[in-house]
Design an enzyme around this catalytic site. Sequence first.
Site, PDB file in Angstrom:
ATOM      1  N   ASP A  10      -4.199  75.647  31.747  1.00  0.00           N
ATOM      2  CA  ASP A  10      -5.527  76.020  31.280  1.00  0.00           C
ATOM      3  C   ASP A  10      -6.321  74.711  31.142  1.00  0.00           C
ATOM      4  O   ASP A  10      -5.725  73.623  31.112  1.00  0.00           O
ATOM      5  CB  ASP A  10      -5.379  76.718  29.919  1.00  0.00           C
ATOM      6  N   ASP A  12      -9.912  74.300  29.129  1.00  0.00           N
ATOM      7  CA  ASP A  12     -10.602  74.108  27.845  1.00  0.00           C
ATOM      8  C   ASP A  12      -9.641  74.258  26.672  1.00  0.00           C
ATOM      9  O   ASP A  12      -8.997  75.296  26.519  1.00  0.00           O
ATOM     10  CB  ASP A  12     -11.756  75.111  27.724  1.00  0.00           C
TER      11      ASP A  12
HETATM   12  C1  XBP Z   1     -12.624  78.663  28.219  1.00  0.00           C
HETATM   13  C2  XBP Z   1     -13.833  79.377  27.983  1.00  0.00           C
HETATM   14  C3  XBP Z   1     -15.017  79.011  28.718  1.00  0.00           C
HETATM   15  C4  XBP Z   1     -15.789  77.827  28.223  1.00  0.00           C
HETATM   16  C5  XBP Z   1     -17.175  77.886  28.821  1.00  0.00           C
HETATM   17  O1  XBP Z   1     -11.520  79.504  27.950  1.00  0.00           O
HETATM   18  O2  XBP Z   1     -13.868  80.325  27.257  1.00  0.00           O
HETATM   19  O3  XBP Z   1     -15.861  80.101  28.609  1.00  0.00           O
HETATM   20  O4  XBP Z   1     -15.917  77.862  26.819  1.00  0.00           O
HETATM   21  O5  XBP Z   1     -17.151  77.823  30.199  1.00  0.00           O
HETATM   22  P1  XBP Z   1     -10.059  79.176  28.528  1.00  0.00           P
HETATM   23  P2  XBP Z   1     -18.356  78.419  31.074  1.00  0.00           P
HETATM   24  O6  XBP Z   1      -9.709  77.832  28.005  1.00  0.00           O
HETATM   25  O7  XBP Z   1      -9.176  80.228  27.918  1.00  0.00           O
HETATM   26  O8  XBP Z   1     -10.105  79.267  30.022  1.00  0.00           O
HETATM   27  O9  XBP Z   1     -19.614  78.287  30.280  1.00  0.00           O
HETATM   28  O10 XBP Z   1     -18.362  77.596  32.330  1.00  0.00           O
HETATM   29  O11 XBP Z   1     -18.037  79.874  31.351  1.00  0.00           O
HETATM   30 MG    MG Z   2      -8.224  77.299  26.616  1.00  0.00          MG
END
Ligand code: XBP
Ligand code: MG
Length: 258
Positions: A10, A12
């Site tokens: 993953d 973020d």
């Molecule tokens: C990551 C997210 C994303 C980011 C924003 O979740 O929820 O939505 O916060 O990205 P994960 P965008 O780590 O579970 O993948 O604004 O580009 O959608």
């Molecule tokens: Mg995440």
Amino acid sequence: MTELKALIFDVDGTLADTEKDGHRVAFNLAFQQAGLDWDWTVELYGQLLKVTGGKERIRYYLDEFNQDFERPENLDHYIAELHKSKTAVYTRLLSEGLIPLREGVKRLITEAREAGMRLAIATTTTPANVSALLKHAMDEDAESWFEVIGAGDIVPAKKPANDIYCYVLDKMGLEPGECLAFEDSHNGILSSLGADLETIITVNDYTRDHDFSGALLVLDHMGDPGHAFKVLSGPSVSDSYLSVDLLKKLHQQITVDV
Ligand code: XBP
Ligand code: MG
């Protein structure tokens, strides 16, 4: 015994702590640029993280936290444009080196590459955000280290749906038992477990209290030589940081147990 062939990460919260000081700040700057007075505080953003995907998160905010906003006729288009400018701000922030990788991430990924392990990404964030993070926080060429980058709207349903992990497995031609996934959140582990992937969690301030039932191991971070991780749940391990050896040992235990 099944061999451990690939690691799927993953982005973020897992590779880097992007949410509070990256995505949240970028959303707020994009709102300002659009003349909106919306202010996503650190606390409110924690609640908004319940929904993955930036466009989906803006809609959730309007539905649940800002019902008085007078919606334009074409709300989908309005949100998409707002989100486009948020992505531009976010990638600029990354290019300024605002967000570093988390502890142990680059070391583990470098070690895995040297060991010939296959690497992939499975995230809900926009592809441009992944490219910018890898380039500016990991290495100029880091994008090429990953065989598949599954990101954003490439699949119909975002996490907690398992679509993105299934997409990555399919592209790599691998069975879930040949891989390990790395996540940081409840939505993330629902997605990886939904694709039958054993999952290692590294928590962060937003996700520390999430439910990680079914995780192989829950850690505070990946650790580094000289800076040991803390095991928050899972088998007791004598190692103090995630290494390819430890991943292989953990994977072997699962394969033997099954
Ligand atoms: C990551 C997210 C994303 C980011 C924003 O979740 O929820 O939505 O916060 O990205 P994960 P965008 O780590 O579970 O993948 O604004 O580009 O959608
Ligand atoms: Mg995440």
